[in-house]
Design a protein around this motif. Sequence first.
Motif, PDB file in Angstrom:
ATOM      1  N   SER A 165      -1.835  -1.196  -3.703  1.00  0.00           N
ATOM      2  CA  SER A 165      -2.978  -0.305  -3.537  1.00  0.00           C
ATOM      3  C   SER A 165      -2.462   1.098  -3.270  1.00  0.00           C
ATOM      4  N   VAL A 166      -3.072   2.098  -3.895  1.00  0.00           N
ATOM      5  CA  VAL A 166      -2.641   3.493  -3.733  1.00  0.00           C
ATOM      6  C   VAL A 166      -3.803   4.302  -3.168  1.00  0.00           C
ATOM      7  N   LEU A 167      -3.553   4.956  -2.034  1.00  0.00           N
ATOM      8  CA  LEU A 167      -4.584   5.716  -1.344  1.00  0.00           C
ATOM      9  C   LEU A 167      -4.181   7.184  -1.235  1.00  0.00           C
ATOM     10  N   LEU A 168      -5.174   8.040  -1.100  1.00  0.00           N
ATOM     11  CA  LEU A 168      -4.945   9.453  -0.853  1.00  0.00           C
ATOM     12  C   LEU A 168      -4.940   9.687   0.648  1.00  0.00           C
ATOM     13  N   LEU A 222      -8.845   6.031   0.719  1.00  0.00           N
ATOM     14  CA  LEU A 222      -8.451   7.265   1.376  1.00  0.00           C
ATOM     15  C   LEU A 222      -8.046   6.997   2.817  1.00  0.00           C
ATOM     16  N   ASP A 223      -7.005   7.696   3.250  1.00  0.00           N
ATOM     17  CA  ASP A 223      -6.493   7.616   4.622  1.00  0.00           C
ATOM     18  C   ASP A 223      -6.666   8.976   5.269  1.00  0.00           C
ATOM     19  N   MET A 248       0.844  -1.180   0.000  1.00  0.00           N
ATOM     20  CA  MET A 248       0.000   0.000   0.000  1.00  0.00           C
ATOM     21  C   MET A 248       0.884   1.235   0.000  1.00  0.00           C
ATOM     22  N   VAL A 249       0.526   2.220  -0.811  1.00  0.00           N
ATOM     23  CA  VAL A 249       1.234   3.492  -0.865  1.00  0.00           C
ATOM     24  C   VAL A 249       0.240   4.606  -0.581  1.00  0.00           C
ATOM     25  N   LEU A 250       0.634   5.543   0.291  1.00  0.00           N
ATOM     26  CA  LEU A 250      -0.225   6.672   0.624  1.00  0.00           C
ATOM     27  C   LEU A 250       0.351   7.943   0.005  1.00  0.00           C
ATOM     28  N   LEU A 251      -0.454   8.646  -0.778  1.00  0.00           N
ATOM     29  CA  LEU A 251      -0.041   9.916  -1.373  1.00  0.00           C
ATOM     30  C   LEU A 251      -0.323  11.017  -0.355  1.00  0.00           C
ATOM     31  N   SER A 252       0.737  11.617   0.179  1.00  0.00           N
ATOM     32  CA  SER A 252       0.582  12.557   1.283  1.00  0.00           C
ATOM     33  C   SER A 252       1.119  13.948   0.909  1.00  0.00           C
ATOM     34  N   PHE A 253       0.456  15.025   1.342  1.00  0.00           N
ATOM     35  CA  PHE A 253      -0.839  15.079   1.980  1.00  0.00           C
ATOM     36  C   PHE A 253      -1.748  15.997   1.180  1.00  0.00           C
ATOM     37  N   CYS A 254      -3.025  15.730   1.286  1.00  0.00           N
ATOM     38  CA  CYS A 254      -4.044  16.549   0.652  1.00  0.00           C
ATOM     39  C   CYS A 254      -4.735  17.377   1.737  1.00  0.00           C
ATOM     40  N   GLY A 308      -3.410  20.869  -2.136  1.00  0.00           N
ATOM     41  CA  GLY A 308      -2.401  20.638  -1.110  1.00  0.00           C
ATOM     42  C   GLY A 308      -1.335  19.661  -1.543  1.00  0.00           C
ATOM     43  N   LEU A 309      -1.630  18.830  -2.530  1.00  0.00           N
ATOM     44  CA  LEU A 309      -0.630  17.915  -3.066  1.00  0.00           C
ATOM     45  C   LEU A 309       0.369  18.711  -3.896  1.00  0.00           C
ATOM     46  N   GLU A 310       1.642  18.509  -3.650  1.00  0.00           N
ATOM     47  CA  GLU A 310       2.665  19.339  -4.282  1.00  0.00           C
ATOM     48  C   GLU A 310       3.571  18.515  -5.198  1.00  0.00           C
TER      49      GLU A 310
END
Length: 272
Positions: free
Chosen positions: A47-50, A81-82, A1-7, A24-26
């Motif tokens: 799995s990729v989550l925001l 989503l996380d 699992m990968v979390l795209l941080s942060f929104c 907010g994602l840069e």
Amino acid sequence: MVLLSFCKPDLSYTRGQNSFSNTGLEFSHDFSLVKQAVLNLQKSGVSVLLSVGGGAYWSGTKSINAPALAALVSDLNLDGLDIDWEHNLAHNYELTQAIQLIRPLIPGKLLGFAGWSTGAFTPQGTYQGMSIHAMQNAGHLVDFINIMAYDAGPPSDYDPRKAIDAYSSYYNGPLYLGFIIGTPGWGGHLLNMNEVVQNATYLKQKSSKHGAFIWADNKAGSPTDTQVIGKCREIFNVSSAPQQPTPQPPKPSAPKPSLSIKCGVCQTDFKI
């Protein structure tokens, strides 16, 4: 699992916008390239989550824009989503509300939240016990909890095993124990591999459904993120994410059937 941080929780985004403006994602790359990178990860079994919030974006009261978050998850074709809510005990209902608002907008997708290091301890002070309200009132709506078992000082001040026990008393789903690589945000305690083994083994003994998470990818430190992940793989007895099959060269096409005939008048041979 990968979390795209942060929104940002109060982001501005509409379905089909396909840009990171006001989210907010840069990312340094454009929306379409990130979306393709997400797809590549998913094809390899990841799995990729925001991840929404974090200390920078959600350390105070914010109005969560649940429809915008759901739209961004949809446009990036993410797996869920996380919620990384990091306010304080006096506002513990905000995490509960966030879960309740988001869950119906992302049906069939993963939803989890980041639990504070002392978030399941007896409520007192500013942060201790801040995750209990959400677990009691919306725990049935989430698929996992990440325990941020770091930024809490040395083992003499904070024992992740006690946090595991505390979270387990309120939530019976998967718990992922957090390990921070390198210099922490607070407390100064540096992770060592003995702690990884001790705490991950304790969690595995509680249930095979549990696991670990790492903060953060490519963060400098020793042990490295790769080393900690490798050790956790051993302890939790999991294999690497499945890889895409190696492309095979196309098979040569079968020869087409042919027929030879001879003209009965001019005696010329024809092949068709």
